[in-house]
Design a protein around this motif. Structure first.
Motif, mmCIF file in Angstrom:
data_model
loop_
_atom_site.group_PDB
_atom_site.id
_atom_site.type_symbol
_atom_site.label_atom_id
_atom_site.label_comp_id
_atom_site.label_asym_id
_atom_site.label_seq_id
_atom_site.Cartn_x
_atom_site.Cartn_y
_atom_site.Cartn_z
ATOM 1 N N ALA A 27 0.825 -1.209 0.000
ATOM 2 C CA ALA A 27 0.000 0.000 0.000
ATOM 3 C C ALA A 27 0.863 1.264 0.000
ATOM 4 O O ALA A 27 0.525 2.257 -0.636
ATOM 5 N N GLN A 28 1.982 1.216 0.732
ATOM 6 C CA GLN A 28 2.785 2.437 0.891
ATOM 7 C C GLN A 28 3.845 2.601 -0.195
ATOM 8 O O GLN A 28 4.254 3.720 -0.485
ATOM 9 N N VAL A 29 4.344 1.481 -0.716
ATOM 10 C CA VAL A 29 5.399 1.564 -1.736
ATOM 11 C C VAL A 29 4.981 0.727 -2.947
ATOM 12 O O VAL A 29 5.487 -0.377 -3.152
ATOM 13 N N PRO A 30 4.071 1.247 -3.734
ATOM 14 C CA PRO A 30 3.649 0.456 -4.891
ATOM 15 C C PRO A 30 4.854 0.255 -5.818
ATOM 16 O O PRO A 30 5.743 1.101 -5.875
ATOM 17 N N GLY A 31 4.878 -0.869 -6.468
ATOM 18 C CA GLY A 31 5.965 -1.079 -7.438
ATOM 19 C C GLY A 31 7.010 -2.079 -6.969
ATOM 20 O O GLY A 31 7.906 -2.434 -7.724
ATOM 21 N N VAL A 32 6.914 -2.528 -5.704
ATOM 22 C CA VAL A 32 7.859 -3.542 -5.241
ATOM 23 C C VAL A 32 7.284 -4.913 -5.615
ATOM 24 O O VAL A 32 6.139 -5.221 -5.249
ATOM 25 N N ALA A 33 8.067 -5.693 -6.349
ATOM 26 C CA ALA A 33 7.564 -6.990 -6.813
ATOM 27 C C ALA A 33 7.207 -7.873 -5.621
ATOM 28 O O ALA A 33 7.845 -7.797 -4.558
ATOM 29 N N GLU A 34 6.185 -8.677 -5.826
ATOM 30 C CA GLU A 34 5.669 -9.553 -4.759
ATOM 31 C C GLU A 34 6.793 -10.374 -4.090
ATOM 32 O O GLU A 34 6.875 -10.447 -2.868
ATOM 33 N N ALA A 35 7.680 -10.958 -4.906
ATOM 34 C CA ALA A 35 8.725 -11.828 -4.354
ATOM 35 C C ALA A 35 9.671 -11.037 -3.457
ATOM 36 O O ALA A 35 10.047 -11.480 -2.369
ATOM 37 N N LEU A 36 10.034 -9.834 -3.895
ATOM 38 C CA LEU A 36 10.944 -9.006 -3.097
ATOM 39 C C LEU A 36 10.267 -8.562 -1.795
ATOM 40 O O LEU A 36 10.872 -8.544 -0.723
ATOM 41 N N ARG A 37 8.981 -8.253 -1.912
ATOM 42 C CA ARG A 37 8.208 -7.842 -0.732
ATOM 43 C C ARG A 37 8.209 -8.960 0.302
ATOM 44 O O ARG A 37 8.445 -8.743 1.482
ATOM 45 N N ARG A 38 7.979 -10.171 -0.169
ATOM 46 C CA ARG A 38 7.979 -11.350 0.720
ATOM 47 C C ARG A 38 9.351 -11.513 1.374
ATOM 48 O O ARG A 38 9.469 -11.829 2.551
ATOM 49 N N SER A 39 10.428 -11.307 0.579
ATOM 50 C CA SER A 39 11.786 -11.453 1.114
ATOM 51 C C SER A 39 12.055 -10.421 2.205
ATOM 52 O O SER A 39 12.613 -10.729 3.257
ATOM 53 N N VAL A 40 11.640 -9.186 1.938
ATOM 54 C CA VAL A 40 11.851 -8.108 2.914
ATOM 55 C C VAL A 40 11.165 -8.464 4.227
ATOM 56 O O VAL A 40 11.747 -8.386 5.316
ATOM 57 N N VAL A 41 9.919 -8.882 4.121
ATOM 58 C CA VAL A 41 9.124 -9.201 5.303
ATOM 59 C C VAL A 41 9.735 -10.394 6.057
ATOM 60 O O VAL A 41 9.869 -10.371 7.287
ATOM 61 N N GLY A 42 10.146 -11.408 5.318
ATOM 62 C CA GLY A 42 10.742 -12.594 5.944
ATOM 63 C C GLY A 42 12.067 -12.253 6.616
ATOM 64 O O GLY A 42 12.331 -12.672 7.750
ATOM 65 N N PHE A 43 12.886 -11.454 5.935
ATOM 66 C CA PHE A 43 14.183 -11.058 6.475
ATOM 67 C C PHE A 43 13.994 -10.270 7.785
ATOM 68 O O PHE A 43 14.645 -10.553 8.798
ATOM 69 N N LEU A 44 13.064 -9.329 7.749
ATOM 70 C CA LEU A 44 12.857 -8.482 8.936
ATOM 71 C C LEU A 44 12.286 -9.286 10.111
ATOM 72 O O LEU A 44 12.653 -9.056 11.268
ATOM 73 N N ALA A 45 11.423 -10.240 9.810
ATOM 74 C CA ALA A 45 10.860 -11.058 10.897
ATOM 75 C C ALA A 45 11.980 -11.849 11.583
ATOM 76 O O ALA A 45 12.040 -11.907 12.824
ATOM 77 N N GLU A 46 12.872 -12.405 10.792
ATOM 78 C CA GLU A 46 14.014 -13.140 11.360
ATOM 79 C C GLU A 46 14.910 -12.186 12.150
ATOM 80 O O GLU A 46 15.369 -12.495 13.247
ATOM 81 N N LEU A 47 15.164 -11.026 11.564
ATOM 82 C CA LEU A 47 16.052 -10.038 12.198
ATOM 83 C C LEU A 47 15.496 -9.611 13.562
ATOM 84 O O LEU A 47 16.232 -9.501 14.547
ATOM 85 N N ARG A 48 14.181 -9.404 13.609
ATOM 86 C CA ARG A 48 13.551 -8.990 14.881
ATOM 87 C C ARG A 48 13.733 -10.068 15.951
ATOM 88 O O ARG A 48 13.742 -9.770 17.138
ATOM 89 N N GLY A 49 13.862 -11.296 15.507
ATOM 90 C CA GLY A 49 14.023 -12.396 16.455
ATOM 91 C C GLY A 49 15.422 -12.508 17.040
ATOM 92 O O GLY A 49 15.658 -13.329 17.925
ATOM 93 N N LEU A 50 16.345 -11.671 16.573
ATOM 94 C CA LEU A 50 17.728 -11.790 17.055
ATOM 95 C C LEU A 50 17.964 -11.068 18.383
ATOM 96 O O LEU A 50 19.055 -11.144 18.929
ATOM 97 N N GLY A 51 16.978 -10.347 18.862
ATOM 98 C CA GLY A 51 17.155 -9.614 20.128
ATOM 99 C C GLY A 51 17.976 -8.354 19.946
ATOM 100 O O GLY A 51 18.884 -8.059 20.720
ATOM 101 N N LEU A 52 17.656 -7.590 18.909
ATOM 102 C CA LEU A 52 18.369 -6.333 18.651
ATOM 103 C C LEU A 52 18.060 -5.310 19.739
ATOM 104 O O LEU A 52 17.011 -5.376 20.391
ATOM 105 N N ARG A 53 18.963 -4.345 19.842
ATOM 106 C CA ARG A 53 18.686 -3.237 20.766
ATOM 107 C C ARG A 53 17.497 -2.433 20.248
ATOM 108 O O ARG A 53 16.649 -1.988 21.004
ATOM 109 N N LYS A 54 17.447 -2.215 18.964
ATOM 110 C CA LYS A 54 16.315 -1.478 18.372
ATOM 111 C C LYS A 54 15.821 -2.248 17.143
ATOM 112 O O LYS A 54 16.300 -2.046 16.028
#
Ligand SMILES: Nc1ncnc2c1ncn2[C@@H]1O[C@H](COP(=O)(O)OP(=O)(O)O)[C@@H](O)[C@H]1O
Ligand SMILES: [Mg+2]
Length: 340
Positions: free
Chosen positions: A257-284
């Motif tokens: 909705a916010q960034v039209p034009g990002v291909a579905e596969a890349l969008r899925r990768s971004v979301v998957g990457f960030l979900a894993e990253l959030r699980g690492l116990g980052l400071r922020k």
């Protein structure tokens, strides 16, 4: 609302706009009929929010709908970047309410949250009327002088010199408003007490003017990043709405909705990457704003898929501390593999 009697100056003063007429205390709103025009059922509200670019889950839409219908504040709690503030601004837009925003921090005082007297203009007015006053007051007896002093006080502490801040604006509003008390956990407890008077009693007391009571239930969103415990009294007043990072589908939808034009596969990768990253116990851990920014950046660098090099050169958008960067880099290959 208690209002001062009409001013009939015995000294020559400009006419003073009066404080708007009161709502009798007994007729004070009790949390019902908040503003029928802005009420809607959860499904409609969810669709309207989506039309305005805010993708709420079913619980959020239900709590927001109840808050409007019951005239109760929402306490939106959760980590930064999960859509708490945006809910308030989108809700105001969707329901046609004017947004009154109060950003909290330490040492918030009444002058910043409720009202203050415009000292500069009071001084200016004093100087302008002084010659006339000297001439008039000089000829008065003691009784008349007392009366004149009272008139002067009423003049200088009237609406004319009152500067409204968000809490007072919410109490005095004649049109539908939405009060956003953002990051209340940054304020100290004395502010919570003040907030409780406004939200609980729906009123504000100004010593020089009396107690002003809201004409309509105050619709409010209070956000907290959980950096400190809030009082039970404040919690009791509110409908609590817990926020966390969205699930993969909703985050992908938000990016779409916010960034039209990002291909579905890349969008899925971004979301998957960030979900894993959030699980690492980052400071922020990265919030939704970071996912949106990252998707936008990946468009700019023409990345069509996530690769280690692309992540390395754009990671400043998703991690904000050196220690988090080190952690990301130490898991980079795994994160990239997991996201594709
Ligand atoms: N549900 C959502 N739908 C659309 N955009 C969202 C949503 N949640 C968050 N965002 C985006 O993420 C940004 C950060 O959200 P924000 O409300 O500022 O987080 P918080 O107040 O929880 O720290 C917003 O500006 C908005 O662009
Ligand atoms: Mg916020």
């Amino acid at each position: 609302m208690t209002v001062t009697p009409p001013v009939t100056p015995s000294v020559p003063l400009p006419s003073t706009p009066s404080v708007p007429p009161s709502t009798p205390r007994s007729a004070a709103p009790e949390g019902r009929h908040a503003d029928p025009a802005s009420n809607r059922d959860p499904a409609t509200l969810r669709a309207d929010l989506a039309d305005h670019g805010y993708l709420a889950d079913a619980t959020t839409a239900t709590v927001a709908s109840l808050a409007l219908a019951l005239g109760r504040p929402i306490l939106a709690e959760g980590p930064p970047g999960t859509g708490k503030t945006q809910l308030a601004t989108s809700l105001a837009e969707v329901t046609g309410r004017r947004l009154l925003r109060l950003q909290c921090h330490e040492e918030l005082d009444e002058a910043r949250t409720s009202y203050e007297w415009d000292y500069g203009r009071q001084m200016l007015a004093t100087q302008l009327v002084r010659p006339q006053l000297d001439a008039t007051l000089g000829g008065l007896g003691a009784d008349e002088l007392f009366e004149a002093t009272a008139d002067l006080e009423r003049f200088f502490f009237s609406d004319r010199f009152l500067v409204e801040r968000p809490l007072l604006a919410a109490v005095r509003a004649t049109e539908p408003v939405l009060l956003l008390v953002d990051e209340v956990d940054r304020s100290d407890e004395s502010f919570e007490a003040l907030l409780l008077e406004v939200l609980g009693e729906q009123q504000i007391t100004i010593p020089e003017l009396g107690t002003l009571t809201a004409r309509q239930p105050i619709v409010a969103v209070i956000t907290s990043n959980d950096s400190r415990e809030l009082s039970d009294a404040l919690r009791r007043r509110c409908l609590r709405l817990g926020f966390s990072y969205p699930d993969a589908d909703r985050e992908a939808e938000i990016i779409d909705a916010q960034v039209p034009g990002v291909a579905e596969a890349l969008r899925r990768s971004v979301v998957g990457f960030l979900a894993e990253l959030r699980g690492l116990g980052l400071r922020k851990p990265p919030g939704i704003s970071e996912s949106i920014d990252w998707a936008r950046a990946l468009l700019v660098v023409h990345a069509d898929r996530l690769e280690a090099d692309v992540v390395r050169s754009t990671m400043g958008i998703i991690v904000k501390h050196a220690a988090d960067e080190t952690l990301l880099l130490s898991h980079l290959d795994r994160l990239v593999a997991a996201s594709t």
